[in-house]
Write a protein that holds these residues in place. Structure first.
Motif, PDB file in Angstrom:
ATOM      1  N   MET A   1     -15.919   0.589   2.135  1.00  0.00           N
ATOM      2  CA  MET A   1     -14.671   1.078   1.544  1.00  0.00           C
ATOM      3  C   MET A   1     -13.496   0.291   2.094  1.00  0.00           C
ATOM      4  O   MET A   1     -13.360   0.121   3.302  1.00  0.00           O
ATOM      5  CB  MET A   1     -14.486   2.570   1.833  1.00  0.00           C
ATOM      6  N   HIS A   2     -12.653  -0.199   1.215  1.00  0.00           N
ATOM      7  CA  HIS A   2     -11.462  -0.954   1.599  1.00  0.00           C
ATOM      8  C   HIS A   2     -10.220  -0.111   1.317  1.00  0.00           C
ATOM      9  O   HIS A   2      -9.921   0.212   0.163  1.00  0.00           O
ATOM     10  CB  HIS A   2     -11.390  -2.274   0.819  1.00  0.00           C
ATOM     11  N   LEU A   3      -9.512   0.262   2.373  1.00  0.00           N
ATOM     12  CA  LEU A   3      -8.257   1.002   2.259  1.00  0.00           C
ATOM     13  C   LEU A   3      -7.093   0.051   2.462  1.00  0.00           C
ATOM     14  O   LEU A   3      -7.051  -0.702   3.448  1.00  0.00           O
ATOM     15  CB  LEU A   3      -8.180   2.110   3.315  1.00  0.00           C
ATOM     16  N   LEU A   4      -6.146   0.095   1.553  1.00  0.00           N
ATOM     17  CA  LEU A   4      -4.859  -0.576   1.733  1.00  0.00           C
ATOM     18  C   LEU A   4      -3.832   0.502   2.049  1.00  0.00           C
ATOM     19  O   LEU A   4      -3.605   1.408   1.246  1.00  0.00           O
ATOM     20  CB  LEU A   4      -4.455  -1.336   0.474  1.00  0.00           C
ATOM     21  N   ALA A   5      -3.231   0.414   3.232  1.00  0.00           N
ATOM     22  CA  ALA A   5      -2.198   1.364   3.642  1.00  0.00           C
ATOM     23  C   ALA A   5      -0.876   0.632   3.743  1.00  0.00           C
ATOM     24  O   ALA A   5      -0.770  -0.371   4.471  1.00  0.00           O
ATOM     25  CB  ALA A   5      -2.556   1.992   4.988  1.00  0.00           C
ATOM     26  N   THR A   6       0.131   1.100   3.008  1.00  0.00           N
ATOM     27  CA  THR A   6       1.469   0.522   3.128  1.00  0.00           C
ATOM     28  C   THR A   6       2.307   1.452   4.001  1.00  0.00           C
ATOM     29  O   THR A   6       2.303   2.667   3.808  1.00  0.00           O
ATOM     30  CB  THR A   6       2.133   0.329   1.749  1.00  0.00           C
ATOM     31  N   VAL A   7       2.999   0.857   4.972  1.00  0.00           N
ATOM     32  CA  VAL A   7       3.778   1.636   5.938  1.00  0.00           C
ATOM     33  C   VAL A   7       5.202   1.103   5.954  1.00  0.00           C
ATOM     34  O   VAL A   7       5.431  -0.060   6.309  1.00  0.00           O
ATOM     35  CB  VAL A   7       3.172   1.558   7.352  1.00  0.00           C
ATOM     36  N   THR A   8       6.152   1.939   5.573  1.00  0.00           N
ATOM     37  CA  THR A   8       7.541   1.503   5.566  1.00  0.00           C
ATOM     38  C   THR A   8       8.015   1.146   6.970  1.00  0.00           C
ATOM     39  O   THR A   8       7.563   1.737   7.962  1.00  0.00           O
ATOM     40  CB  THR A   8       8.465   2.583   4.968  1.00  0.00           C
ATOM     41  N   ALA A   9       8.928   0.186   7.029  1.00  0.00           N
ATOM     42  CA  ALA A   9       9.516  -0.213   8.310  1.00  0.00           C
ATOM     43  C   ALA A   9      10.828   0.510   8.571  1.00  0.00           C
ATOM     44  O   ALA A   9      11.598   0.112   9.455  1.00  0.00           O
ATOM     45  CB  ALA A   9       9.739  -1.725   8.334  1.00  0.00           C
TER      46      ALA A   9
ATOM     47  N   ARG B   1      -7.873  -6.317  -3.816  1.00  0.00           N
ATOM     48  CA  ARG B   1      -9.030  -5.553  -4.287  1.00  0.00           C
ATOM     49  C   ARG B   1      -9.370  -4.367  -3.381  1.00  0.00           C
ATOM     50  O   ARG B   1     -10.517  -4.207  -2.940  1.00  0.00           O
ATOM     51  CB  ARG B   1     -10.245  -6.472  -4.443  1.00  0.00           C
ATOM     52  N   PRO B   2      -8.421  -3.495  -3.100  1.00  0.00           N
ATOM     53  CA  PRO B   2      -8.755  -2.287  -2.337  1.00  0.00           C
ATOM     54  C   PRO B   2      -9.486  -1.279  -3.212  1.00  0.00           C
ATOM     55  O   PRO B   2      -9.406  -1.324  -4.445  1.00  0.00           O
ATOM     56  CB  PRO B   2      -7.383  -1.758  -1.916  1.00  0.00           C
ATOM     57  N   ASP B   3     -10.185  -0.363  -2.556  1.00  0.00           N
ATOM     58  CA  ASP B   3     -10.827   0.747  -3.274  1.00  0.00           C
ATOM     59  C   ASP B   3      -9.880   1.927  -3.433  1.00  0.00           C
ATOM     60  O   ASP B   3     -10.046   2.735  -4.361  1.00  0.00           O
ATOM     61  CB  ASP B   3     -12.075   1.212  -2.522  1.00  0.00           C
ATOM     62  N   VAL B   4      -8.931   2.054  -2.518  1.00  0.00           N
ATOM     63  CA  VAL B   4      -7.976   3.154  -2.563  1.00  0.00           C
ATOM     64  C   VAL B   4      -6.704   2.719  -1.846  1.00  0.00           C
ATOM     65  O   VAL B   4      -6.744   1.895  -0.921  1.00  0.00           O
ATOM     66  CB  VAL B   4      -8.572   4.445  -1.943  1.00  0.00           C
ATOM     67  N   LEU B   5      -5.582   3.261  -2.285  1.00  0.00           N
ATOM     68  CA  LEU B   5      -4.270   2.903  -1.759  1.00  0.00           C
ATOM     69  C   LEU B   5      -3.616   4.135  -1.155  1.00  0.00           C
ATOM     70  O   LEU B   5      -3.654   5.223  -1.742  1.00  0.00           O
ATOM     71  CB  LEU B   5      -3.393   2.362  -2.895  1.00  0.00           C
ATOM     72  N   LEU B   6      -3.008   3.956   0.034  1.00  0.00           N
ATOM     73  CA  LEU B   6      -2.236   5.019   0.684  1.00  0.00           C
ATOM     74  C   LEU B   6      -0.853   4.469   0.969  1.00  0.00           C
ATOM     75  O   LEU B   6      -0.712   3.472   1.686  1.00  0.00           O
ATOM     76  CB  LEU B   6      -2.906   5.461   1.982  1.00  0.00           C
ATOM     77  N   CYS B   7       0.183   5.120   0.424  1.00  0.00           N
ATOM     78  CA  CYS B   7       1.559   4.624   0.556  1.00  0.00           C
ATOM     79  C   CYS B   7       2.419   5.604   1.335  1.00  0.00           C
ATOM     80  O   CYS B   7       2.562   6.759   0.953  1.00  0.00           O
ATOM     81  CB  CYS B   7       2.196   4.406  -0.818  1.00  0.00           C
ATOM     82  N   ASN B   8       3.023   5.131   2.398  1.00  0.00           N
ATOM     83  CA  ASN B   8       3.970   5.917   3.188  1.00  0.00           C
ATOM     84  C   ASN B   8       5.202   5.042   3.448  1.00  0.00           C
ATOM     85  O   ASN B   8       5.233   4.280   4.390  1.00  0.00           O
ATOM     86  CB  ASN B   8       3.330   6.336   4.510  1.00  0.00           C
ATOM     87  N   ALA B   9       6.231   5.148   2.633  1.00  0.00           N
ATOM     88  CA  ALA B   9       6.401   6.060   1.519  1.00  0.00           C
ATOM     89  C   ALA B   9       6.843   5.271   0.285  1.00  0.00           C
ATOM     90  O   ALA B   9       7.630   5.712  -0.517  1.00  0.00           O
ATOM     91  CB  ALA B   9       7.476   7.087   1.881  1.00  0.00           C
ATOM     92  N   ALA B  10       6.321   4.033   0.142  1.00  0.00           N
ATOM     93  CA  ALA B  10       6.727   3.161  -0.957  1.00  0.00           C
ATOM     94  C   ALA B  10       6.268   3.716  -2.300  1.00  0.00           C
ATOM     95  O   ALA B  10       5.194   4.321  -2.401  1.00  0.00           O
ATOM     96  CB  ALA B  10       6.162   1.762  -0.742  1.00  0.00           C
ATOM     97  N   TYR B  11       7.061   3.469  -3.334  1.00  0.00           N
ATOM     98  CA  TYR B  11       6.709   3.916  -4.676  1.00  0.00           C
ATOM     99  C   TYR B  11       6.318   2.746  -5.585  1.00  0.00           C
ATOM    100  O   TYR B  11       5.558   2.915  -6.537  1.00  0.00           O
ATOM    101  CB  TYR B  11       7.856   4.709  -5.314  1.00  0.00           C
ATOM    102  N   LEU B  12       6.796   1.537  -5.286  1.00  0.00           N
ATOM    103  CA  LEU B  12       6.462   0.375  -6.115  1.00  0.00           C
ATOM    104  C   LEU B  12       4.959   0.162  -6.229  1.00  0.00           C
ATOM    105  O   LEU B  12       4.433  -0.004  -7.342  1.00  0.00           O
ATOM    106  CB  LEU B  12       7.165  -0.871  -5.553  1.00  0.00           C
ATOM    107  N   PRO B  13       4.190   0.145  -5.127  1.00  0.00           N
ATOM    108  CA  PRO B  13       2.748  -0.057  -5.283  1.00  0.00           C
ATOM    109  C   PRO B  13       2.046   1.082  -6.008  1.00  0.00           C
ATOM    110  O   PRO B  13       0.990   0.870  -6.606  1.00  0.00           O
ATOM    111  CB  PRO B  13       2.244  -0.191  -3.842  1.00  0.00           C
ATOM    112  N   LEU B  14       2.614   2.286  -5.994  1.00  0.00           N
ATOM    113  CA  LEU B  14       2.023   3.384  -6.763  1.00  0.00           C
ATOM    114  C   LEU B  14       2.134   3.109  -8.263  1.00  0.00           C
ATOM    115  O   LEU B  14       1.195   3.380  -9.021  1.00  0.00           O
ATOM    116  CB  LEU B  14       2.714   4.701  -6.412  1.00  0.00           C
TER     117      LEU B  14
END
Length: 356
Positions: free
Chosen positions: A1-9, A103-116
């Motif tokens: 499983m590949h998770l892409l997590a975006t984390v705001t700075a 090519r992630p399997d799932v995306l977790l965004c905290n708290a960006a909306y563009l990648p959603l």
């Protein structure tokens, strides 16, 4: 499983929310492949996130431009949002191409909306997660501005396109997001090592240690003008360059922040998710200075007052160092019941459902 997590700075609280979720997910998915997209310093990310991961130094949101730890720079923030949304479809297309390459399997965004928004076009499972979202904050700050309405609509559409937006307690209500649902608090529990800290600082048994931390956003107290109360020792960021026998620098100690927070006698800071929840879970009393006009403040403060020893201080006290009275107040308050940290496992369960 590949998770892409975006984390705001935008400060360090979002990293403090995300790291325990990743740790909980690794327990469920031991062979997890992790990519973290963030412009936070790599050493900050690696200090908080255990295990191997790849860093994508990509800014997918900016939150708000800040004058300091307490005040939003409204004109600068407005200019940045107007530039970001000047050609919104092109921004989404660029983010979509970037996601396709990873090519992630799932995306977790905290708290960006563009990648959603981009993930929705790809049919990629995508979760927002935070105690806030930028759309609600944007609307609070710019409601009534004619130029702001189309931007706010695009922000909401992006958040609503997520598989779900997981609202961390304590947090904003986010009633404008019909796909949102509550999960419990998230924090890293630090190891309390009070005696070891006092030995390292060479303090007497009656001296109290106060950690000064404003969540990774630039702030500097005028400690050169303070009248230091006896019996109090202060831990401050190194770049403040405070030369006083009752002051030590955080970096020189070499401690993990969570362990340090659990080992001091009090925290002096601002309303912020990471510091408030970690302090409450560690049983560390909190003195906080309010953030004018920041709508996340109210739910955070209500929760802190219910689950920790806490008191508000004003700007005059920060300027002069007249904080001994506030510290005595929190030290004599009754100790609340411990907080149950259920949020990381709840979020990890959502993400693990997409493992293959």
């Amino acid at each position: 499983m590949h998770l892409l997590a975006t984390v705001t700075a935008h400060g360090l609280g979002h990293l403090a929310q995300t790291a325990p979720v990743i740790e909980a997910l690794r327990r469920r998915v031991p062979d997890l492949q992790l990519t973290v997209a963030s412009t936070l310093p790599a050493e900050r990310l690696r200090l908080r996130i255990d295990g191997p991961f790849r860093i994508e130094p990509r800014a997918l949101d900016f939150g708000f431009a800040m004058h300091d730890a307490f005040r939003v720079d409204l004109p600068a923030s407005a200019a940045r949002y107007r530039a970001l949304h000047a050609d919104w479809p092109a921004q989404v297309a660029q983010a979509r191409d970037w996601l396709q390459g990873l090519r992630p399997d799932v995306l977790l965004c905290n708290a960006a909306y563009l990648p959603l928004a981009a993930a929705a076009e790809l049919g990629l499972p995508a979760y927002g997660m935070s105690s806030l979202n930028w759309a609600d904050l944007f609307d609070h700050l710019y409601a009534g501005e004619r130029w702001a309405a189309p931007i706010h609509a695009q922000m909401l559409q992006a958040y609503r396109a997520a598989t779900a937006f997981l609202k961390l307690r304590p947090g904003m209500d986010m009633s404008a997001l019909p796909n949102s649902r509550w999960v419990g608090p998230v924090a890293r529990l630090g190891a309390a090592r009070r005696e070891a800290l006092r030995r390292q600082l060479r303090l007497g048994p009656d001296e109290k240690v106060v950690l000064v931390a404003f969540g990774g956003i630039d702030a500097r107290l005028p400690m050169a003008r303070w009248r230091f109360e006896p019996g109090l020792h202060w831990l401050v960021p190194q770049d403040w360059q405070v030369a006083h026998p009752q002051v030590s620098t955080i970096e020189a100690l070499g401690w993990h922040f969570s362990d340090l927070l659990a080992s001091v006698d009090a925290l002096l800071g601002k309303p912020g998710y990471g510091s408030f929840v970690e302090a409450a879970c560690a049983g560390t009393p909190v003195l906080y200075a309010p953030r004018p006009g920041w709508p996340e403040q109210a739910p955070l403060v209500r929760w802190l007052q219910a689950h920790a020893r806490a008191a508000e201080v004003d700007e005059d006290a920060l300027r002069t160092g007249a904080l001994a009275g506030g510290l005595q107040q929190v030290w004599t308050q009754p100790v609340p019941e411990p907080v149950a940290l259920t949020g990381a496992d709840e979020v990890a369960a959502c993400l693990a459902a997409h493992a293959r």
